[in-house]
Design a protein around this motif. Structure first.
Motif, mmCIF file in Angstrom:
data_model
loop_
_atom_site.group_PDB
_atom_site.id
_atom_site.type_symbol
_atom_site.label_atom_id
_atom_site.label_comp_id
_atom_site.label_asym_id
_atom_site.label_seq_id
_atom_site.Cartn_x
_atom_site.Cartn_y
_atom_site.Cartn_z
ATOM 1 N N ALA A 148 32.752 46.621 43.406
ATOM 2 C CA ALA A 148 33.523 45.893 43.624
ATOM 3 C C ALA A 148 34.341 46.790 41.880
ATOM 4 O O ALA A 148 33.454 46.977 41.001
ATOM 5 C CB ALA A 148 33.346 44.471 43.476
ATOM 6 N N THR A 149 34.819 46.444 41.959
ATOM 7 C CA THR A 149 36.219 46.444 40.335
ATOM 8 C C THR A 149 35.510 45.208 39.707
ATOM 9 O O THR A 149 35.693 44.361 39.626
ATOM 10 C CB THR A 149 37.960 46.150 40.925
ATOM 11 O OG1 THR A 149 37.762 47.413 41.186
ATOM 12 C CG2 THR A 149 37.865 47.001 39.334
ATOM 13 N N VAL A 150 35.028 45.839 38.415
ATOM 14 C CA VAL A 150 34.772 44.550 37.069
ATOM 15 C C VAL A 150 35.935 44.092 36.785
ATOM 16 O O VAL A 150 36.771 44.737 35.671
ATOM 17 C CB VAL A 150 34.524 44.980 36.170
ATOM 18 C CG1 VAL A 150 33.769 44.145 35.020
ATOM 19 C CG2 VAL A 150 32.530 45.134 37.240
ATOM 20 N N ARG A 151 36.232 43.097 36.421
ATOM 21 C CA ARG A 151 37.476 42.201 35.427
ATOM 22 C C ARG A 151 37.200 40.999 35.151
ATOM 23 O O ARG A 151 36.619 40.031 36.396
ATOM 24 C CB ARG A 151 38.561 41.528 36.087
ATOM 25 C CG ARG A 151 39.739 43.156 37.218
ATOM 26 C CD ARG A 151 40.961 42.628 38.463
ATOM 27 N NE ARG A 151 41.615 41.931 37.681
ATOM 28 C CZ ARG A 151 42.680 42.660 37.109
ATOM 29 N NH1 ARG A 151 42.661 43.505 36.905
ATOM 30 N NH2 ARG A 151 43.777 41.132 36.220
ATOM 31 N N VAL A 152 37.353 40.721 33.716
ATOM 32 C CA VAL A 152 37.029 40.305 33.313
ATOM 33 C C VAL A 152 37.691 39.351 32.216
ATOM 34 O O VAL A 152 38.724 40.049 32.070
ATOM 35 C CB VAL A 152 35.036 40.167 31.792
ATOM 36 C CG1 VAL A 152 34.370 40.949 32.684
ATOM 37 C CG2 VAL A 152 35.778 41.191 30.866
ATOM 38 N N ARG A 153 38.098 37.700 31.525
ATOM 39 C CA ARG A 153 37.994 37.254 31.159
ATOM 40 C C ARG A 153 38.301 36.382 29.894
ATOM 41 O O ARG A 153 37.210 36.100 29.646
ATOM 42 C CB ARG A 153 39.357 36.689 31.717
ATOM 43 C CG ARG A 153 38.858 35.915 33.004
ATOM 44 C CD ARG A 153 38.224 34.683 32.122
ATOM 45 N NE ARG A 153 37.529 33.149 32.908
ATOM 46 C CZ ARG A 153 37.131 32.262 32.267
ATOM 47 N NH1 ARG A 153 36.716 31.954 31.135
ATOM 48 N NH2 ARG A 153 37.140 31.523 33.059
ATOM 49 N N PHE A 154 39.150 37.165 28.660
ATOM 50 C CA PHE A 154 39.279 35.152 27.684
ATOM 51 C C PHE A 154 39.884 35.103 27.484
ATOM 52 O O PHE A 154 41.024 35.085 27.713
ATOM 53 C CB PHE A 154 38.544 36.517 26.160
ATOM 54 C CG PHE A 154 38.534 35.563 25.075
ATOM 55 C CD1 PHE A 154 37.936 35.075 24.449
ATOM 56 C CD2 PHE A 154 39.881 35.890 23.988
ATOM 57 C CE1 PHE A 154 37.904 34.370 23.991
ATOM 58 C CE2 PHE A 154 39.867 35.284 22.804
ATOM 59 C CZ PHE A 154 38.601 34.095 23.115
ATOM 60 N N ALA A 155 40.053 33.761 27.750
ATOM 61 C CA ALA A 155 40.418 32.649 28.542
ATOM 62 C C ALA A 155 40.672 31.428 26.979
ATOM 63 O O ALA A 155 40.585 30.205 26.994
ATOM 64 C CB ALA A 155 40.014 32.096 29.527
ATOM 65 N N PRO A 156 41.250 31.896 26.272
ATOM 66 C CA PRO A 156 41.142 30.466 24.838
ATOM 67 C C PRO A 156 42.051 29.988 25.009
ATOM 68 O O PRO A 156 43.265 29.863 25.305
ATOM 69 C CB PRO A 156 41.411 31.200 23.336
ATOM 70 C CG PRO A 156 42.040 32.987 24.000
ATOM 71 C CD PRO A 156 41.608 32.997 25.256
ATOM 72 N N TYR B 263 32.234 39.946 24.053
ATOM 73 C CA TYR B 263 31.277 40.650 24.890
ATOM 74 C C TYR B 263 32.203 41.063 26.060
ATOM 75 O O TYR B 263 31.010 41.195 27.363
ATOM 76 C CB TYR B 263 30.015 39.320 25.039
ATOM 77 C CG TYR B 263 28.844 39.014 24.502
ATOM 78 C CD1 TYR B 263 27.874 39.860 24.876
ATOM 79 C CD2 TYR B 263 28.989 38.949 22.748
ATOM 80 C CE1 TYR B 263 26.969 39.877 23.403
ATOM 81 C CE2 TYR B 263 27.729 38.990 22.195
ATOM 82 C CZ TYR B 263 26.467 38.934 22.566
ATOM 83 O OH TYR B 263 25.490 39.140 21.716
ATOM 84 N N ASN B 264 33.467 40.468 26.797
ATOM 85 C CA ASN B 264 34.034 40.679 28.115
ATOM 86 C C ASN B 264 34.047 41.618 27.255
ATOM 87 O O ASN B 264 34.126 42.494 28.671
ATOM 88 C CB ASN B 264 34.789 39.480 27.828
ATOM 89 C CG ASN B 264 34.736 38.354 28.720
ATOM 90 O OD1 ASN B 264 34.281 37.933 30.056
ATOM 91 N ND2 ASN B 264 33.938 37.452 27.723
ATOM 92 N N GLN C 7 33.790 50.193 33.712
ATOM 93 C CA GLN C 7 34.917 50.421 33.569
ATOM 94 C C GLN C 7 35.666 49.726 33.859
ATOM 95 O O GLN C 7 36.944 50.298 35.222
ATOM 96 C CB GLN C 7 34.927 52.219 34.469
ATOM 97 C CG GLN C 7 33.453 53.265 34.046
ATOM 98 C CD GLN C 7 32.738 53.456 33.701
ATOM 99 O OE1 GLN C 7 32.420 52.751 34.644
ATOM 100 N NE2 GLN C 7 31.958 53.140 32.541
ATOM 101 N N GLY C 8 35.889 48.865 33.093
ATOM 102 C CA GLY C 8 37.164 47.740 34.346
ATOM 103 C C GLY C 8 37.649 47.121 33.140
ATOM 104 O O GLY C 8 37.900 47.990 32.293
ATOM 105 N N SER D 259 36.281 39.501 38.213
ATOM 106 C CA SER D 259 35.231 39.196 38.898
ATOM 107 C C SER D 259 33.364 38.760 38.203
ATOM 108 O O SER D 259 32.195 38.442 38.880
ATOM 109 C CB SER D 259 34.282 41.535 38.913
ATOM 110 O OG SER D 259 34.605 41.960 37.838
ATOM 111 N N HIS D 260 33.489 38.919 36.360
ATOM 112 C CA HIS D 260 32.635 38.015 36.480
ATOM 113 C C HIS D 260 33.113 37.578 35.223
ATOM 114 O O HIS D 260 33.808 37.824 34.027
ATOM 115 C CB HIS D 260 31.495 39.417 35.152
ATOM 116 C CG HIS D 260 30.566 39.846 36.433
ATOM 117 N ND1 HIS D 260 31.526 41.101 37.107
ATOM 118 C CD2 HIS D 260 29.745 40.221 36.459
ATOM 119 C CE1 HIS D 260 31.009 41.755 37.644
ATOM 120 N NE2 HIS D 260 29.647 40.624 37.487
ATOM 121 N N VAL D 261 32.530 36.103 35.172
ATOM 122 C CA VAL D 261 32.926 34.686 34.288
ATOM 123 C C VAL D 261 31.961 34.712 32.972
ATOM 124 O O VAL D 261 30.788 34.428 33.212
ATOM 125 C CB VAL D 261 33.433 33.291 34.528
ATOM 126 C CG1 VAL D 261 33.982 32.221 33.591
ATOM 127 C CG2 VAL D 261 34.250 33.612 35.892
#
Length: 528
Positions: free
Chosen positions: A35-43, A59-60, A68-69, A242-244
């Protein structure tokens, strides 16, 4: 929303079961293979980016790049009353300054935009409609005054404030009656007793029975804006997160979020809650500490590489802690399974040493050094301006020589603007009477130094100048080497302390040294 509620009143309500227990297979939340790694920084743009936010973003970023996300910046501006002017722009500016720019963001755009929550209200309304239709949400007509009374009463009884779910079981007739008076109620999510367990990638198996300790939470406010709980779930789903990776303060809310995922029929992402970044004494970083904002560090001349290094060095996620790691090294060495539950204690008194290491690395780089030269040139112009008697001090060759000579001795380029280094940019005013040595000996010493500088074929390196100065001292009677050095340092810099005299001679160059000596020699008339 009022029209929707009226339609729902006419429709047959559908039962919904939100409280089934979650087995280990479902709760593991393991990612699909490949699965494709997609992370977010949501300030939230309620303040400028500070060190705690930078650490979460970092860290994100390094997790995404290691796999490679994609690293996404999403601005959570649903609390419109607390927005700070320029904060949204500052957050993205500082991420770019730090060298960890987002792949998708309000500024850069992307396939999952818009990336500002206030521009995604339709999505939250659609999710709320689905929850209302299924019976997982309900309208709440309680006034702010009543909610405040509930809170104060709980605090008076030393209890945790919680909503008493008064509107949860209103009949259709009661809802219709209240809608006629208040057509824009808040919408609450119906918490069930059995919250799902989940495997946090840092804290392990976790479960919080949120329904037993708090009331049903508001998910959509009367102004049409969502609360954090709904917005983060809806956005993470639609952005295919994909990851929080977020702060541990949200750990207890995750069960609530999983109930929302379950009610909406969506698969949740994996969660990894990061331990807090604290001051050295264990106290919380506070926005009231003006020196924790990235703008402060940038203006003070600290390198982004040093900040990334120190905020990872004081925490976990790596096989070993070491100073001087670059961003590519952080990406290579990062291991999410090595993050511990212990808070990271940040000692900012060590930052100058981290900065010194990274500055020295940049000075040693043929490709990076020209940027430092250009930066120093700007700093000297700003600091000294019209005081510059000789514009040659702005020459890139001279500036590069200064940076190379002082590498390892300074922590920031700004250190070169301190009074101790003012002699590099302006000529000191020194009279013979200040030299503290018999004037005849002064003449002998400076004339011999002039002779040394005029010697043809002599390569002026620090070692050569040191050797020649010692020879010069040996030919002097009744004058100690230390006294001669003190004299020459005063002539060249106007100071009693500073870098070695040989370094001063090489830094300034033969021509400038000669001019300063001649200026002191010609000051005789001013002393009589």
């Amino acid at each position: 929303m009022a029209a929707l509620l009226h339609r729902l009143l006419r429709a047959e309500p559908r039962a919904v079961a939100l409280g089934h227990s979650v087995g280990h297979r479902e709760a593991s939340l393991g990612p699909d293979s490949g699965a494709t790694v997609r992370v977010r920084f949501a300030p939230s743009p309620t303040g400028f980016l500070h060190l705690g936010g930078l650490r979460t973003a970092l860290y994100n970023y390094i997790f995404a790049k290691k796999h490679q996300g994609s690293f996404i910046l999403r601005l959570e501006d649903t609390d419109q009353s607390r927005l700070v002017p320029r904060a949204a722009e500052n957050i993205e500016d500082m991420l770019e300054w730090a060298g960890i720019p987002p792949d998708e963001s309000p500024r850069r755009g992307g396939p999952a935009g818009p990336y500002i929550q206030s521009q995604r209200l339709t999505l939250y309304a659609q999710a709320t409609e689905a929850l209302l239709k299924s019976g997982a949400a309900y309208p709440c007509f309680c006034s702010p005054q009543r909610l405040e009374l509930l809170k104060n009463e709980a605090l008076r009884n030393r209890q945790t404030p919680r909503y008493d779910n008064r509107c949860r079981n209103l009949s259709q007739a009661q809802v219709a009656q209240k809608l006629a008076v208040d057509p824009k109620p808040a919408i609450r999510f119906r918490l069930e007793e059995a919250a799902p367990a989940f495997q946090d990638l840092v804290y392990g198996w976790t479960q919080h029975e949120v329904a037993s300790v708090e009331g049903d939470p508001v998910i959509l406010k009367s102004d049409g804006f969502p609360t954090y709980h709904l917005a983060c779930v809806v956005d993470d789903h639609h952005m295919s997160i994909s990851h929080v990776l977020r702060g541990s303060e949200w750990l207890v809310s995750t069960s609530k979020h999983l109930l929302l995922y379950q009610a909406l029929g969506w698969k949740p992402p994996q969660f990894a809650h990061l331990p807090l970044l604290l001051n050295r004494d264990g106290s919380k970083l506070s926005k009231r500490q003006g020196d924790i904002f990235l703008e402060h560090f940038a203006a003070a001349g600290f390198l982004p590489e040093a900040l990334l290094d120190i905020i990872t060095n004081c925490g976990s996620g790596f096989a070993e802690n070491q100073m001087g790691r670059t961003l590519p090294e952080l990406i290579t060495q990062f291991d999410l399974t090595r993050i511990t539950c212990h808070s990271a204690l940040l000692d900012l008194e060590k930052l100058p040493e981290f900065n010194r290491l990274h500055l020295q690395r940049l000075v040693s780089s043929e490709t990076q050094r020209p940027q430092l030269v250009e930066k120093l040139q700007t700093l000297v112009k700003e600091a000294f301006g019209n005081q510059l008697q000789d514009k040659d001090v702005l020459d890139p060759t001279y500036l590069e020589r200064i940076i190379l000579m002082r590498q390892g001795h300074i922590s920031r380029l700004q250190d070169l603007l301190s009074p101790m280094y003012s002699y590099l940019w302006t000529r000191p005013v020194v009279h013979r009477s200040q030299l503290g040595i018999d004037l005849e000996k002064v003449d002998v010493i400076v004339k011999r130094l002039l002779g040394l500088l005029e010697r043809s074929g002599l390569s002026l390196t620090q070692d050569v100048v040191n050797r020649e100065l010692k020879k010069l001292s040996e030919g002097l009677e009744d004058t100690k080497y230390s006294s001669m050095m003190k004299l020459l340092r005063m002539i060249l810099s106007g100071q009693l302390q500073g870098p070695p005299v040989a370094e001063m001679v090489v830094s300034l160059g033969p021509k400038e040294v000669q001019e300063r000596i001649q200026k002191v020699l010609s000051s005789q008339g001013e002393d009589t």
